[in-house]
Design an enzyme around this catalytic site. Structure first.
Site, PDB file in Angstrom:
ATOM      1  N   ASP A 276       0.847  -1.198   0.000  1.00  9.49           N
ATOM      2  CA  ASP A 276       0.000   0.000   0.000  1.00  9.49           C
ATOM      3  C   ASP A 276       0.878   1.242   0.000  1.00  9.49           C
ATOM      4  OD1 ASP A 276       0.515   0.780   2.888  1.00  9.49           O
ATOM      5  OD2 ASP A 276      -0.298  -1.229   3.187  1.00  9.49           O
TER       6      ASP A 276
ATOM      7  N   GLU B  92      21.027 -22.224 -18.922  1.00  6.94           N
ATOM      8  CA  GLU B  92      20.166 -21.369 -18.082  1.00  6.94           C
ATOM      9  C   GLU B  92      20.989 -20.285 -17.393  1.00  6.94           C
ATOM     10  OE1 GLU B  92      16.464 -24.174 -16.625  1.00  6.94           O
ATOM     11  OE2 GLU B  92      18.459 -24.647 -15.851  1.00  6.94           O
TER      12      GLU B  92
END
Ligand code: GLA
Length: 732
Positions: free
Chosen positions: A535, A615
């Site tokens: 928030d 990877e």
């Protein structure tokens, strides 16, 4: 000056670049809301205020002869309980004599250049741009309860902040049972709302609904803003799309229990009331005392939801986040959590750091498990000193060794919590929130500390301060892993127990502020079991927040897109994790994981020893690409795009640089199907006349063509493919 007062009409006009907000004092001193929306020049919007006698809607005493005038349908700036407005009240108090009615009338106002600030609560900072403040004082002449309404007008940013301070100007104590931050009435133009609901591991999913003649209320009673309902709603109508139509945002800058009520009344007016959750709340206000409500950030967009998001992204980047961190790329980190959970020792963490460096990451973050008797989640919270059984040489030495590798070092903490099995709890059982005589609710084997207590905060500050003094720490992850229950403080008197949840939030804010002042360069990433406290309040103290405990790239598409309605990508902690993913067991390509996580504050959260050489190579490239595209992604304009042509499920988003010469477009598939139409999107925000070169294909296409004709991709195939296009135009 963006604020004007028309004396004769007793009318206030607040003006931003593209919006106008108007209010008027009527002949009895009531403050009516007149208008909020697209700029209307200097028009007095009072002509829209119509009255008619609506049965069972009584009249203020002064209006006996005018049955049309009723608080029950009148647009009000700050609605009150008990005097004939049966819709959601912003303020409800009980006076010493038991009277529960409040009737606020205008008393005075003033306006000035600059932005008001709040003590003890987060607020939108003034920083850059023009900001003006309007303060209006309303007062109940009978109870002598006053409300100071403050408005911060951020002219260039199309943002208006609001807050209310409730003051007791009487000789007796007053109990506040509800004090919202904002009440906003829309007589016309709003028929739908969007809220952002979810759950642990699937936060902030937009939910759009038509308003009926009822009151829809969303919120949290969990002592935290929560995974379940973000303190943010959008009001719009059925014509509003991502790019067109009206949209109004109401975002609370608050991290505790909250409530947003959206009510459509008998006359079609829509009211939003948002603020601290009233259930369980009660605040005793002694004579002369004031209660400050949290701030709300309002914005209006006439260009749909993307426009509204842009307004929020700008204000959060430039005025909410500590400017020290603005535009500053946070180090690409490797976090130990999904790499080894609680199972590590000094050697394995050092090995992880060595591999982290080989991958090209810049910081090793030691997550949960390094302190007290913490070998699983049953013990240790509260004992913020190193577990030397696990980390034999101590943390200071480990951090130095990691720094010697050329990496920074970050540490996980969860200060507001305590395990019953901890030295802290054994010494101070009264420091945890719990009801007398009742076993407390437990979650993840932990209790919640009473942050309203100064001694608790001092203890926590001393622990964190010691860590930061003794160990080289560049970053902290500040976690919060349960909802609050049994909100009873052993220190407060019975009549103040209704204050605990709010005092808890104030306590956390004050601790964070104290740390921020003592260690201004320390980057803190907020976290609450992922995004349970995502928030604007937390963002004031922690410029980035771990977006979700769900690190699955495909789930993250929706979580990050939902979050983007209110919050910029720079605030979203976002990691590449292992495949199969630990939360969903889904396999996804490393390239998709990289693209999704790069649209946030990038990190890695996996055991590098399980990766193939290919990877690892790919990760090194991802990090280099992220660093190169950083300002385009993190400072650019973000757009949600919708691709519907292919008939499969895709998520598409785009970034455009401030000079609009560069753009990055990502298209990810949640599913694929054979022989579909070509996926097709219309790009946004480009310069019509510029010719863009697409890095991946070498094509040269004009901005107008890409925006109006669009772009068609190859048919998507394989497991969760994600395509990225980088566009660059020759500089002007
Ligand atoms: C929370 C966080 C995770 C991890 C664990 C550690 O769930 O969101 O990232 O830090 O706590 O216990």
């Amino acid at each position: 000056m963006s604020i004007r007062y028309y004396e004769e009409e007793q009318r206030f006009v607040l003006e931003t670049r593209n919006s106008v907000y108007q209010m008027k004092i009527d002949r009895t001193g009531c403050l009516r809301h007149l208008y909020y929306g697209r700029s209307v020049g200097s028009a007095d919007m009072n002509y829209l205020y119509r009255t008619t006698d609506r049965g069972f809607s009584g009249n203020p005493y002064e209006f006996q002869d005018d049955r049309g005038c009723s608080f029950d349908v009148m647009p009000q700036e700050y609605s009150t309980y008990g005097v004939g407005d049966y819709r959601a009240a912003a303020l409800r108090c009980t006076a010493e004599n038991g009277s529960r009615s409040t009737d606020l009338r205008y008393e005075s106002h003033n306006y000035k250049e600059g932005k008001y600030i709040l003590e003890g609560l987060p607020y939108v900072r003034e920083n850059s741009g023009t900001v003006d403040t309007l303060t209006i004082k309303l007062k109940d002449p009978v109870t002598n309860v006053a409300a100071w309404l403050e408005y911060g007008v951020f002219e260039e940013k199309d943002v208006i902040t609001r807050t209310a301070r409730i003051c007791n100007e009487s000789q007796d104590a007053v109990m506040i049972e509800k004090a919202a931050s904002v009440c906003l009435d829309f007589p016309y133009g709003v028929s739908e709302m969007i809220s952002f609901s979810g759950r642990h591991c699937m936060e902030r999913q937009p939910f759009r609904q038509k308003l009926g003649q009822n009151c829809v209320s969303v919120g949290s009673k969990r002592g935290m803003s929560s995974h379940h309902n973000n303190p943010f709603v959008i009001l719009c109508n059925d014509e509003t799309t991502e790019d067109t139509g009206d949209a109004y945002g109401v975002m609370l800058m608050y991290s505790g229990s909250h409530k947003e009520e959206v009510e459509k009344d008998q006359a079609g007016n829509v009211r939003v009331v948002a603020g601290i959750q009233e259930e369980g709340f009660c605040w005793k206000l002694e004579p002369g005392e004031a209660f400050q409500t949290p701030e709300t950030i309002l914005t209006y967009s006439g260009s749909g939801l993307n426009g509204l998001s842009s307004n929020y992204h700008r204000i959060i980047r430039e005025n909410v986040i500590d400017q020290k961190f603005r535009g500053k790329r946070s180090p690409v980190l490797l976090n130990s959590w999904e790499a080894s959970y609680f199972d590590f020792d000094e050697k394995s963490i050092y090995d992880l750091a060595v591999q982290a460096r080989e991958l090209g990451t810049e910081m090793l973050v030691l997550d949960d498990g390094w302190f007290g008797a913490r070998n699983d989640d049953h013990a240790g919270l509260g004992d913020w000193y190193v577990n030397e059984n696990k980390l034999k040489g101590g943390l200071a030495q480990l951090s130095e060794k990691i720094h010697d590798l050329g990496l920074q070092f970050g540490l996980w903490v969860e200060p507001e919590m305590v395990n019953e099995n901890s030295d802290l709890y054994r010494t101070h059982p009264d420091w945890a929130l719990k009801d007398p005589g009742r076993n407390p609710n437990v979650a993840r084997n932990q209790l919640v500390l009473d942050m309203s207590r100064e001694d608790v905060r001092e203890y926590l500050f001393s622990c964190i301060d010691r860590l930061l003094r003794e160990i080289r720490i560049d970053y902290m992850k500040w976690d919060f892993n349960r909802s609050v229950a049994n909100a009873y403080s052993a220190q407060l008197p019975p009549e103040r127990e209704g204050e605990v949840l709010h005092r808890f939030v104030l306590g956390t804010y004050s601790l964070l502020e104290k740390i921020r002042c003592a260690y201004p360069d320390l980057l803190i990433e907020g976290c609450a079991g992922g995004g349970g406290r995502f928030d604007a309040g937390m963002l004031f103290y922690t410029p980035q927040i771990w977006c979700s405990d769900n690190t699955d790239a495909v789930s993250r598409l929706r979580i990050q897109e939902g979050t983007s309605y209110g919050y910029p990508v720079c605030t979203m902690g976002s990691h590449v994790s292992a495949s199969p993913n630990h939360q969903t067991r889904r396999n996804t390509p490393i390239s998709t994981r990289g693209i999704v996580a790069s649209s946030g504050a990038l990190g890695y959260e996996l055991d590098p020893s399980t990766l193939s050489p290919e990877e690892k190579d790919e990760i090194r490239k991802q990090i280099a690409q992220y660093q190169e595209d950083y300002s385009l992604v993190h400072e650019g304009t973000y757009y949600r795009l919708h691709e519907k042509a292919s008939g499969t499920s895709t998520v598409c988003w785009q970034f455009v640089s401030a000079d609009r010469n560069e753009a990055l477009l990502n298209l990810a598939a949640e599913s694929v199907a054979p022989n579909t139409p070509f996926p097709h999107v219309r790009m946004k925000g480009l310069k019509e006349n510029a010719v863009y070169t697409i890095r991946e294909t070498g094509q040269q296409i004009s901005g107008a063509a890409l925006m109006y004709g669009g772009y068609s991709f190859d048919i998507l195939a394989g497991d969760y493919p994600c395509v990225q296009l980088h566009l660059a135009a020759a500089a002007d």
